[in-house]
Motif scaffolding. Structure first.
Motif, PDB file in Angstrom:
ATOM      1  N   ARG A  51      -0.846  14.413  17.538  1.00 23.90           N
ATOM      2  CA  ARG A  51      -1.789  15.504  17.309  1.00 23.90           C
ATOM      3  C   ARG A  51      -1.734  16.521  18.423  1.00 23.90           C
ATOM      4  O   ARG A  51      -1.326  16.208  19.548  1.00 23.90           O
ATOM      5  CB  ARG A  51      -3.215  14.965  17.173  1.00 23.90           C
ATOM      6  N   SER A  56     -12.848  21.417  14.731  1.00 24.75           N
ATOM      7  CA  SER A  56     -12.317  20.567  15.793  1.00 24.75           C
ATOM      8  C   SER A  56     -12.048  19.159  15.285  1.00 24.75           C
ATOM      9  O   SER A  56     -12.914  18.540  14.663  1.00 24.75           O
ATOM     10  CB  SER A  56     -13.320  20.485  16.945  1.00 24.75           C
ATOM     11  N   ILE A  57     -10.841  18.651  15.571  1.00 26.25           N
ATOM     12  CA  ILE A  57     -10.508  17.301  15.124  1.00 26.25           C
ATOM     13  C   ILE A  57     -11.212  16.254  15.987  1.00 26.25           C
ATOM     14  O   ILE A  57     -11.242  15.079  15.631  1.00 26.25           O
ATOM     15  CB  ILE A  57      -8.988  17.066  15.100  1.00 26.25           C
ATOM     16  N   ASN A  83      -5.990  21.835  16.592  1.00 24.78           N
ATOM     17  CA  ASN A  83      -6.691  21.071  15.541  1.00 24.78           C
ATOM     18  C   ASN A  83      -5.730  20.616  14.448  1.00 24.78           C
ATOM     19  O   ASN A  83      -6.021  20.731  13.245  1.00 24.78           O
ATOM     20  CB  ASN A  83      -7.832  21.903  14.941  1.00 24.78           C
ATOM     21  N   THR A  84      -4.603  20.091  14.875  1.00 26.92           N
ATOM     22  CA  THR A  84      -3.542  19.725  13.941  1.00 26.92           C
ATOM     23  C   THR A  84      -3.061  18.309  14.227  1.00 26.92           C
ATOM     24  O   THR A  84      -2.904  17.923  15.388  1.00 26.92           O
ATOM     25  CB  THR A  84      -2.370  20.709  14.047  1.00 26.92           C
ATOM     26  N   ASN A 100      -4.572  18.764  19.926  1.00 24.59           N
ATOM     27  CA  ASN A 100      -6.014  19.004  19.882  1.00 24.59           C
ATOM     28  C   ASN A 100      -6.339  20.485  19.958  1.00 24.59           C
ATOM     29  O   ASN A 100      -7.293  20.956  19.322  1.00 24.59           O
ATOM     30  CB  ASN A 100      -6.701  18.253  21.010  1.00 24.59           C
TER      31      ASN A 100
END
Length: 117
Positions: free
Chosen positions: A71, A27-28, A76-77, A73
């Motif tokens: 981004r 997870s970012i 996760n990019t 979410n």
């Protein structure tokens, strides 16, 4: 172990556009900062754009108004949309993420961007 995988580099003519992607293995949300750096031959690695502490963004003066970091979410990019590319944007672009407490940095393998006619 966190992995960052970049994609989207390539050869483009001056004035063209590219979009880079950086997919994280986790997870970012867990990162305090996440973004993009670049390194041209014979030069130091430099910040291009990043998110810090959520949604705060920072851009290098040389890319303001041309590059946009964003981004997804759910995926996760993190992305880097690069418009109006110039030959001086030629570099290897690296995805970076970090935790602050304790400090730990993660780097992708890099993706080559070449701007040339």
């Amino acid at each position: 172990q966190v992995q960052l995988v970049e994609s989207g580099g390539g050869l483009v003519q001056p004035g063209g556009s590219l979009r880079l992607s950086c997919a994280a293995s986790g997870s970012i949300f867990s990162f305090n900062t996440m973004g993009w750096y670049r390194q041209a031959p014979g030069k130091r690695r430099e910040l291009v754009a990043r998110f810090t502490n959520g949604s705060m963004t920072t851009y290098a003066d040389s890319v303001k108004g041309r590059f946009t970091i964003s981004r997804d979410n759910a995926k996760n990019t993190v992305f880097l949309q690069m418009n109006s590319l110039k030959p001086e944007d030629t570099a290897v672009y690296y995805c970076h993420a970090a935790h602050y407490e304790p400090r730990y940095d993660y780097w992708g393998q890099g993706t080559q961007v070449t701007v040339s006619s």
